[in-house]
Design a protein around this motif. Structure first.
Motif, PDB file in Angstrom:
ATOM      1  N   GLU A 480       0.868  -1.252   0.020  1.00  0.00           N
ATOM      2  CA  GLU A 480       0.048   0.131   0.005  1.00  0.00           C
ATOM      3  C   GLU A 480       0.834   1.296   0.037  1.00  0.00           C
ATOM      4  O   GLU A 480       0.792   2.229  -0.566  1.00  0.00           O
ATOM      5  CB  GLU A 480      -0.966  -0.001   1.237  1.00  0.00           C
ATOM      6  CG  GLU A 480      -1.990  -0.990   1.295  1.00  0.00           C
ATOM      7  CD  GLU A 480      -2.549  -1.286   2.612  1.00  0.00           C
ATOM      8  OE1 GLU A 480      -2.398  -0.447   3.658  1.00  0.00           O
ATOM      9  OE2 GLU A 480      -3.512  -2.269   2.561  1.00  0.00           O
ATOM     10  N   ARG A 481       1.929   1.413   0.852  1.00  0.00           N
ATOM     11  CA  ARG A 481       2.825   2.341   0.827  1.00  0.00           C
ATOM     12  C   ARG A 481       3.394   2.566  -0.546  1.00  0.00           C
ATOM     13  O   ARG A 481       3.704   3.619  -1.012  1.00  0.00           O
ATOM     14  CB  ARG A 481       3.884   2.316   1.994  1.00  0.00           C
ATOM     15  CG  ARG A 481       4.698   3.327   2.105  1.00  0.00           C
ATOM     16  CD  ARG A 481       5.437   3.050   3.448  1.00  0.00           C
ATOM     17  NE  ARG A 481       4.948   3.205   4.578  1.00  0.00           N
ATOM     18  CZ  ARG A 481       5.136   2.131   5.396  1.00  0.00           C
ATOM     19  NH1 ARG A 481       5.648   0.982   4.746  1.00  0.00           N
ATOM     20  NH2 ARG A 481       4.406   1.872   6.589  1.00  0.00           N
ATOM     21  N   ALA A 482       3.949   1.418  -0.933  1.00  0.00           N
ATOM     22  CA  ALA A 482       4.489   1.808  -2.461  1.00  0.00           C
ATOM     23  C   ALA A 482       3.712   2.026  -3.457  1.00  0.00           C
ATOM     24  O   ALA A 482       4.026   3.123  -4.189  1.00  0.00           O
ATOM     25  CB  ALA A 482       5.164   0.400  -2.848  1.00  0.00           C
ATOM     26  N   ALA A 486       4.050   5.826  -5.546  1.00  0.00           N
ATOM     27  CA  ALA A 486       4.079   5.721  -6.924  1.00  0.00           C
ATOM     28  C   ALA A 486       3.181   6.942  -7.176  1.00  0.00           C
ATOM     29  O   ALA A 486       3.367   7.670  -8.363  1.00  0.00           O
ATOM     30  CB  ALA A 486       3.855   4.536  -7.478  1.00  0.00           C
ATOM     31  N   ILE A 487       2.212   7.021  -6.774  1.00  0.00           N
ATOM     32  CA  ILE A 487       0.992   8.142  -7.191  1.00  0.00           C
ATOM     33  C   ILE A 487       1.702   9.630  -6.812  1.00  0.00           C
ATOM     34  O   ILE A 487       1.517  10.384  -7.425  1.00  0.00           O
ATOM     35  CB  ILE A 487      -0.282   7.824  -6.259  1.00  0.00           C
ATOM     36  CG1 ILE A 487      -0.864   6.318  -6.836  1.00  0.00           C
ATOM     37  CG2 ILE A 487      -1.166   8.851  -6.384  1.00  0.00           C
ATOM     38  CD1 ILE A 487      -2.065   6.086  -6.343  1.00  0.00           C
ATOM     39  N   LYS A 492      -0.533  14.063  -8.761  1.00  0.00           N
ATOM     40  CA  LYS A 492      -1.940  14.247  -9.078  1.00  0.00           C
ATOM     41  C   LYS A 492      -2.782  14.421  -7.979  1.00  0.00           C
ATOM     42  O   LYS A 492      -4.162  14.722  -7.953  1.00  0.00           O
ATOM     43  CB  LYS A 492      -2.480  13.079  -9.935  1.00  0.00           C
ATOM     44  CG  LYS A 492      -1.849  13.069 -11.185  1.00  0.00           C
ATOM     45  CD  LYS A 492      -2.330  11.930 -12.258  1.00  0.00           C
ATOM     46  CE  LYS A 492      -1.700  11.823 -13.459  1.00  0.00           C
ATOM     47  NZ  LYS A 492      -2.363  10.582 -14.560  1.00  0.00           N
ATOM     48  N   PHE A 493      -2.183  13.947  -6.737  1.00  0.00           N
ATOM     49  CA  PHE A 493      -3.194  14.331  -5.429  1.00  0.00           C
ATOM     50  C   PHE A 493      -2.436  15.451  -4.543  1.00  0.00           C
ATOM     51  O   PHE A 493      -1.313  15.633  -4.688  1.00  0.00           O
ATOM     52  CB  PHE A 493      -3.119  12.831  -4.628  1.00  0.00           C
ATOM     53  CG  PHE A 493      -4.009  11.945  -5.245  1.00  0.00           C
ATOM     54  CD1 PHE A 493      -5.217  11.726  -4.491  1.00  0.00           C
ATOM     55  CD2 PHE A 493      -3.683  11.215  -6.252  1.00  0.00           C
ATOM     56  CE1 PHE A 493      -6.336  10.690  -4.970  1.00  0.00           C
ATOM     57  CE2 PHE A 493      -4.672  10.248  -6.880  1.00  0.00           C
ATOM     58  CZ  PHE A 493      -5.922  10.004  -6.188  1.00  0.00           C
ATOM     59  N   GLU A 500      -1.164  12.544   4.764  1.00  0.00           N
ATOM     60  CA  GLU A 500      -2.121  11.869   5.818  1.00  0.00           C
ATOM     61  C   GLU A 500      -2.236  10.338   5.613  1.00  0.00           C
ATOM     62  O   GLU A 500      -2.339   9.651   6.816  1.00  0.00           O
ATOM     63  CB  GLU A 500      -3.455  12.625   5.753  1.00  0.00           C
ATOM     64  CG  GLU A 500      -3.325  14.132   6.197  1.00  0.00           C
ATOM     65  CD  GLU A 500      -4.780  14.808   6.027  1.00  0.00           C
ATOM     66  OE1 GLU A 500      -5.821  14.063   5.561  1.00  0.00           O
ATOM     67  OE2 GLU A 500      -5.049  15.855   6.221  1.00  0.00           O
ATOM     68  N   VAL A 501      -2.397   9.880   4.496  1.00  0.00           N
ATOM     69  CA  VAL A 501      -2.488   8.507   4.237  1.00  0.00           C
ATOM     70  C   VAL A 501      -1.284   7.963   4.539  1.00  0.00           C
ATOM     71  O   VAL A 501      -1.555   6.742   5.360  1.00  0.00           O
ATOM     72  CB  VAL A 501      -2.674   8.265   2.533  1.00  0.00           C
ATOM     73  CG1 VAL A 501      -2.780   6.540   2.285  1.00  0.00           C
ATOM     74  CG2 VAL A 501      -4.227   8.889   2.232  1.00  0.00           C
ATOM     75  N   LEU A 502      -0.179   8.396   4.237  1.00  0.00           N
ATOM     76  CA  LEU A 502       1.047   7.674   4.826  1.00  0.00           C
ATOM     77  C   LEU A 502       1.210   7.809   6.370  1.00  0.00           C
ATOM     78  O   LEU A 502       1.681   6.685   6.766  1.00  0.00           O
ATOM     79  CB  LEU A 502       2.523   8.406   3.945  1.00  0.00           C
ATOM     80  CG  LEU A 502       2.722   8.388   2.680  1.00  0.00           C
ATOM     81  CD1 LEU A 502       3.998   9.428   2.148  1.00  0.00           C
ATOM     82  CD2 LEU A 502       2.965   6.856   2.189  1.00  0.00           C
TER      83      LEU A 502
END
Length: 614
Positions: A480-482, A486-487, A492-493, A500-502
């Motif tokens: 998930e972290r990778a 990558a995103i 784009k975010f 926050e997600v990390l």
């Protein structure tokens, strides 16, 4: 620029010395002092003067406060007699005995000056004693006494030093010393209580962990300065404030603030504690070169050795005497072992307060440089003589280390009780659960309790369900972290959303069992006695049959995680971490209340009726 570079070099030396101590399997303070002593004689290392103001106003408040935050008021209360005896009475006795020894060996040193040196070398250091005690795994009650003593003994010693220095100047009479101590102690308690009350009242209004942490940084310095401003004990003010604020933290702080405070103070204390020992070593060259003031080298060496011996012997004699007196008032079967008193007596290492406080003694007193050298001798002598031999002493006296099995059993029992309270509250919320999440919550609470019980002995070589969960979930989080990273590279975010997600993934991973941790085998025996409840009292522990297995698991072809045995009928069944949960099913089917672990060597029991372990 020069000061900043010096601080950076100190930090690098601390980190390198700590890493080296791990490789050498030695306590970090001892390695860092050696590095500091060597550095003090190198020509390119600048001379660093450890002034009293830097230590007493800059280093001591945060170190005491960080220790007080993590110290249990309940533990201090349970050992208050021992703590008070060591932190007040023994400090006074050591001050007098050292003063008498110094005045006897050097009659031209006045009594007031000799007593000032006694007050300087009297207080053991919190960091050095705790570092050694934790490293060799001393029993918890011994560590509690040492930590409690070190929180308060500095206050007694500094008040005694203040009185002795005033006596040197002729501004205080002997009869006024006790009154001054009472005023300093009482004033420090009042300042600490007032400041702690203000913080406890304000904290529920603060939701930002960074603001809350800012307040936490201000508290120790505010408490110390406020107390000293009214001529009270700043040390006592800091300790009282830290104990109360730490005790109330789970009630008045948010979860995020507690996590932030715990990590920040742990880092701060780590750097300051270890830097202190490096700085002690860096004083060596200047102290040794300034010790030639008319006394012969043999006389100087004799005085320093006598002070060191007096400090060590006084503590040992005091601990033995108070232990003997305590035994006179205690029945024979409840008397604590002599080994505890001897270990506490030998764990009297001195530290930074001694080095800083000796410079408070006026420089125009007779043989001032020799007094400074004596203080350094006590610090180095107690650290290396007592610190290095303390593990050997504990082995000779057969002092048992902290029992990981007992701690694991207590942890599992406490989590079980907490989970039951949460599930009881969940049942009250189920009528307001339109989304049907109650069952999911119930399963997660049970998984947490199962993981705690799995820390006890299970089938050798078998991966427990909680270990399997941690392994699989950690691989998922890595993927998930990778993906998030990558995103992030594509931009784009929004960056704050990505962060926050990390952070969410980091928090979840931090709650998993440490990866590749070599977990020591834990065999929990329990107390072996009943008495926690009527059912546990009725069914004493016994020896499980060799080669026992869960009959229902065998029939179903299921491999159990751990085995339990009913103490009423002898039925062997699998634990709740196993797929079948046959032990609990046996209780519901038969009503037999008490089961015992059937794992090799384990005798702890569990009462299904009263939900208690023994």
């Amino acid at each position: 620029m020069h000061t900043v570079l010096l601080l950076v070099c100190l930090a690098v030396a601390v980190l390198a010395g700590t890493a080296l101590s791990e490789r050498l399997r030695l306590p970090a303070p001892m390695v860092l002092i050696v590095i500091g002593v060597v550095g003090s004689f190198l020509p390119f290392v600048p001379t660093i003067t450890l002034s009293p103001d830097i230590v007493l106003y800059g280093l001591l408040p945060p170190l005491l406060y960080s220790a007080a935050l993590q110290t249990s008021i309940v533990d201090i209360r349970a050992n208050i007699t021992s703590v008070a005896s060591l932190s007040v009475a023994l400090i006074v006795v050591t001050t007098v005995t050292v003063g008498a020894a110094v005045h006897f060996l050097a009659p031209d040193i006045p009594w007031s000056v000799a007593l000032a040196l006694g007050a300087v070398v009297a207080p053991p250091d919190a960091v050095s004693a705790s570092a050694v005690a934790r490293r060799i795994g001393l029993p918890r009650h011994i560590v509690t006494v040492l930590e409690g003593e070190s929180l308060l003994n500095d206050a007694t010693a500094l008040v005694a030093l203040r009185a002795a220095v005033a006596a040197i100047a002729g501004s205080v009479a002997a009869g006024e010393i006790a009154l001054e101590f009472l005023i300093a102690a009482g004033g420090g308690i009042v300042v600490g209580l007032v400041l702690a009350t203000i913080v406890i009242k304000v904290r529920p209004l603060i939701r930002d962990p960074l603001v809350d942490m800012g307040i936490s940084f201000v508290v120790p310095f505010a408490a110390y300065l406020a107390a000293e401003a009214v001529e009270a004990s700043g040390v006592i003010a800091v300790v009282v404030a830290g104990l109360l604020i730490g005790h109330k933290a789970p009630i008045v702080q948010t979860t995020g603030s507690r996590i932030t405070e715990r990590i920040t103070w742990a880092t701060t204390a780590f750097l300051l504690e270890h830097a202190v020992f490096l700085l002690i070593g860096l004083q060596a060259a200047s102290i040794l070169m300034g010790s030639e003031d008319g006394m012969s080298p043999l006389a100087v060496a004799g005085l320093c050795a006598a002070v060191l011996a007096t400090v060590i012997v006084t503590r040992l004699v005091w601990l033995c005497a108070t232990h003997a007196l305590r035994n006179l008032r205690t029945s024979r079967d409840q008397r604590p072992p002599w080994s505890s008193a001897l270990v506490i007596g030998w764990a009297g290492m001195r530290g930074v307060v001694t080095i800083a406080a000796v410079f408070v003694i006026p420089q125009d007193v007779p043989h001032h440089d020799v007094l400074v050298l004596a203080a350094l001798t006590v610090v180095l002598g107690t650290l290396y003589i007592q610190g290095l031999t303390l593990p050997l002493v504990t082995r000779i006296l057969r002092v048992s280390a902290a029992d990981p099995a007992a701690e694991a059993l207590a942890r599992a029992s406490l989590l079980q009780k907490a989970g039951e309270a949460g599930l009881a509250e969940l049942s009250e919320c189920e009528d307001r659960d339109p989304h049907g999440v109650s069952q999911l919550i119930r399963e997660r609470v049970e998984e947490r309790s199962f993981a705690a019980w799995e820390r006890l002995s299970t089938t050798p070589g078998q991966e427990t369900p909680s270990d399997a969960y941690a392994r699989i979930r950690r691989r998922m989080i890595a993927a998930e972290r990778a993906r998030v990273l990558a995103i992030r590279r594509k931009g784009k975010f929004p960056s704050h959303i990505v962060q926050e997600v990390l952070t969410t993934l980091d928090y979840e991973e931090s709650m998993l069992e440490p990866e590749n941790e070599a977990r020591e085998p834990i065999v929990a025996t329990g107390s072996g006695q009943g008495g926690y409840c009527d059912d546990l009292a009725a069914f004493a522990s016994t020896t499980a049959p060799e080669g026992a297995s869960c009959r229902l698991c065998d029939e179903a072809g299921i491999h159990p995680v751990a085995l339990r045995m009913c103490l009423e009928c002898g039925e062997v069944a699998c634990c709740d971490s196993s797929p079948g949960r046959h032990a609990t099913a046996h209780f519901h089917h038969t009503g037999h209340p008490v089961m015992q672990s059937a794992e090799p060597g384990e005798t702890w029991r569990w009462c299904y009726v009263h939900r208690l372990a023994a």
